[in-house]
Design a protein around this motif. Structure first.
Motif, mmCIF file in Angstrom:
data_model
loop_
_atom_site.group_PDB
_atom_site.id
_atom_site.type_symbol
_atom_site.label_atom_id
_atom_site.label_comp_id
_atom_site.label_asym_id
_atom_site.label_seq_id
_atom_site.Cartn_x
_atom_site.Cartn_y
_atom_site.Cartn_z
ATOM 1 N N VAL A 109 9.597 12.627 2.725
ATOM 2 C CA VAL A 109 10.012 11.704 1.807
ATOM 3 C C VAL A 109 8.880 11.149 0.819
ATOM 4 O O VAL A 109 7.991 10.966 1.413
ATOM 5 C CB VAL A 109 10.662 10.248 2.535
ATOM 6 C CG1 VAL A 109 11.088 9.422 1.608
ATOM 7 C CG2 VAL A 109 11.688 10.739 3.574
ATOM 8 N N GLN A 111 7.406 9.433 -2.912
ATOM 9 C CA GLN A 111 7.358 8.718 -4.003
ATOM 10 C C GLN A 111 7.101 9.341 -5.214
ATOM 11 O O GLN A 111 5.890 10.044 -5.318
ATOM 12 C CB GLN A 111 6.416 7.382 -3.837
ATOM 13 C CG GLN A 111 6.324 6.744 -4.909
ATOM 14 C CD GLN A 111 5.097 5.459 -5.054
ATOM 15 O OE1 GLN A 111 4.727 5.156 -6.113
ATOM 16 N NE2 GLN A 111 4.775 5.126 -3.753
ATOM 17 N N LEU A 161 11.693 10.126 -4.188
ATOM 18 C CA LEU A 161 12.386 9.011 -4.841
ATOM 19 C C LEU A 161 11.809 8.576 -6.103
ATOM 20 O O LEU A 161 10.605 8.381 -6.063
ATOM 21 C CB LEU A 161 12.055 7.657 -3.464
ATOM 22 C CG LEU A 161 12.550 7.722 -2.194
ATOM 23 C CD1 LEU A 161 11.738 6.993 -1.173
ATOM 24 C CD2 LEU A 161 14.053 7.812 -2.029
ATOM 25 N N TYR A 163 11.326 6.254 -8.304
ATOM 26 C CA TYR A 163 11.189 4.700 -8.349
ATOM 27 C C TYR A 163 11.239 4.421 -9.907
ATOM 28 O O TYR A 163 10.380 4.828 -10.695
ATOM 29 C CB TYR A 163 10.151 4.276 -7.997
ATOM 30 C CG TYR A 163 9.847 4.116 -6.277
ATOM 31 C CD1 TYR A 163 11.268 3.933 -5.504
ATOM 32 C CD2 TYR A 163 8.895 4.769 -5.507
ATOM 33 C CE1 TYR A 163 11.112 3.780 -4.235
ATOM 34 C CE2 TYR A 163 8.861 4.593 -4.087
ATOM 35 C CZ TYR A 163 10.030 4.154 -3.222
ATOM 36 O OH TYR A 163 9.897 4.290 -2.201
ATOM 37 N N ALA A 206 15.005 1.623 0.462
ATOM 38 C CA ALA A 206 15.096 3.054 0.033
ATOM 39 C C ALA A 206 14.272 4.039 0.757
ATOM 40 O O ALA A 206 14.863 5.116 1.274
ATOM 41 C CB ALA A 206 15.240 3.188 -1.433
ATOM 42 N N ALA A 207 13.163 3.965 0.749
ATOM 43 C CA ALA A 207 12.323 4.915 1.545
ATOM 44 C C ALA A 207 12.576 5.012 3.145
ATOM 45 O O ALA A 207 12.851 6.067 3.631
ATOM 46 C CB ALA A 207 10.752 4.371 1.500
ATOM 47 N N ALA A 210 15.959 6.817 3.164
ATOM 48 C CA ALA A 210 15.767 8.327 2.844
ATOM 49 C C ALA A 210 15.608 9.029 3.879
ATOM 50 O O ALA A 210 15.518 10.430 3.907
ATOM 51 C CB ALA A 210 14.876 8.467 1.874
ATOM 52 N N ILE A 220 15.663 5.467 -7.711
ATOM 53 C CA ILE A 220 15.790 4.344 -7.268
ATOM 54 C C ILE A 220 15.497 3.194 -8.037
ATOM 55 O O ILE A 220 14.179 2.877 -8.503
ATOM 56 C CB ILE A 220 14.843 4.206 -6.028
ATOM 57 C CG1 ILE A 220 15.290 5.447 -5.119
ATOM 58 C CG2 ILE A 220 14.774 2.806 -5.364
ATOM 59 C CD1 ILE A 220 16.699 5.255 -4.500
ATOM 60 N N ASN A 260 21.138 4.705 -11.672
ATOM 61 C CA ASN A 260 21.098 4.965 -10.487
ATOM 62 C C ASN A 260 22.519 4.995 -9.597
ATOM 63 O O ASN A 260 22.663 4.782 -8.526
ATOM 64 C CB ASN A 260 20.565 3.479 -9.944
ATOM 65 C CG ASN A 260 21.643 2.397 -9.976
ATOM 66 O OD1 ASN A 260 22.625 2.532 -10.589
ATOM 67 N ND2 ASN A 260 21.071 1.208 -9.969
ATOM 68 N N ALA A 263 22.322 6.978 -6.062
ATOM 69 C CA ALA A 263 21.800 6.260 -4.993
ATOM 70 C C ALA A 263 23.101 5.124 -4.675
ATOM 71 O O ALA A 263 23.210 4.933 -3.449
ATOM 72 C CB ALA A 263 20.518 5.086 -5.457
ATOM 73 N N TRP A 269 23.014 2.992 -1.346
ATOM 74 C CA TRP A 269 21.581 2.086 -1.465
ATOM 75 C C TRP A 269 22.165 1.281 -2.836
ATOM 76 O O TRP A 269 22.257 1.718 -3.841
ATOM 77 C CB TRP A 269 20.592 2.933 -1.686
ATOM 78 C CG TRP A 269 19.163 2.111 -2.219
ATOM 79 C CD1 TRP A 269 18.516 1.472 -1.162
ATOM 80 C CD2 TRP A 269 18.911 1.577 -3.519
ATOM 81 N NE1 TRP A 269 17.611 0.902 -2.108
ATOM 82 C CE2 TRP A 269 17.772 0.789 -3.437
ATOM 83 C CE3 TRP A 269 19.330 1.935 -4.743
ATOM 84 C CZ2 TRP A 269 17.222 0.226 -4.508
ATOM 85 C CZ3 TRP A 269 18.856 1.392 -5.890
ATOM 86 C CH2 TRP A 269 17.791 0.580 -5.663
#
Length: 283
Positions: A109, A111, A161, A163, A206-207, A210, A220, A260, A263, A269
């Motif tokens: 996972v 970022q 993800l 962000y 979210a992390a 995931a 996200i 989003n 998600a 999410w």
């Protein structure tokens, strides 16, 4: 599961550790130095010293940790050096992926960001290509993001993800942070460029979620992409500063915000701070 968390002492990592522990996971946190080590240890994770630029040592560190999942929350933004961050995304990610594979880890996972998309009229979805034909002053950042995502996609299972702009404690947008300094120095004008935001607490949630999501990229961010004409004056007011400089004209094509829907609708999410308008006031 047993999670190897790179970036464990960062703004997101410090929130991810207690959330993972609360769900019964074991966490091994990678520390760059003694301060990071102590932070990770104080949060209840097992801290290990390491350097993502030292590929051979990193491989041995991950192998010794025996994780089920590697989580990549590394950045190099404390000093605002985007070139250093692009280097970390490129070289550090490559080394971390190689170490994970060597240790037999199937899932990562990682970022990423949601403003590396190519120009368009609407908020970008995950299917929008990266802006690799952009102007030179943006290209290093976009290439770093593309390199990160390409490396992570080499894992058998992966979630990237993307962000939105992070705000909240420990980010550039906290009181006394880099953006507050830029505002005080009148280096943060209000333009038509659109941004999507996400509170750091929602990014951390979210992390953790995931760990169980299907492979793929996910935007996200909150529910309200906003032009600088709207959010910058709010940011100035919260910092007790006079009105910002208002810059007329059209937005940059890439400054479009992010959608989003995947998600929210597919993965379940939902941002706790649905809009930056309310979230910023918590700083």
């Amino acid at each position: 599961m047993r999670i190897f968390l790179a970036g464990a002492s960062g703004a997101i990592g410090r929130r991810v550790i207690p959330a993972l522990l609360a769900e019964g996971h074991d966490v091994v946190g990678l520390a760059r130095g003694r301060d990071s080590y102590d932070t990770i240890d104080s949060l209840g994770a097992t801290a290990v010293l390491g350097d993502v630029y030292d590929a051979s040592t990193l491989t041995e560190t991950v192998r010794t940790a025996r994780p089920d999942v590697v989580m990549h929350q590394l950045t190099d933004l404390a000093a605002g050096d985007r070139t250093a961050n692009a280097r970390l995304r490129t070289i550090g990610t490559r080394n971390l992926v190689d170490a994970a594979k060597a240790a037999g880890v199937r899932r990562m996972v990682a970022q990423s960001i949601s403003w590396a998309y190519e120009p368009g009229a609407e908020p970008a979805t995950e299917d929008t290509p990266p802006d690799l034909e952009c102007e030179p002053d943006r290209r290093g950042m976009v290439e770093g993001v593309a390199n990160l995502e390409n490396a992570v996609q080499g894992m058998p299972e992966w979630v990237v993800l993307r962000y939105g702009t992070l705000y909240g404690p420990g980010t550039w947008y906290e009181p006394g942070g880099l953006m507050a300094t830029a505002a005080r120095d009148r280096r943060l004008p209000a333009t038509a460029d659109v941004s999507s935001f996400v509170h750091v607490d929602d990014a951390a949630r979210a992390a953790v979620a995931a760990l169980h999501w299907p492979s793929g990229p996910v935007n996200i961010c909150d529910d309200e992409p906003a032009p600088g004409h709207e959010w910058v004056p709010v940011f100035y007011a919260l910092a007790g500063l006079p009105e910002p400089t208002l810059v007329e004209g059209e937005r940059a094509g890439w400054a479009r915000g992010a959608d989003n829907t995947r998600a929210r609708k597919t993965l379940g999410w939902v941002p706790g701070r649905k809009s930056w308008r309310a979230g910023l006031t918590e700083n």
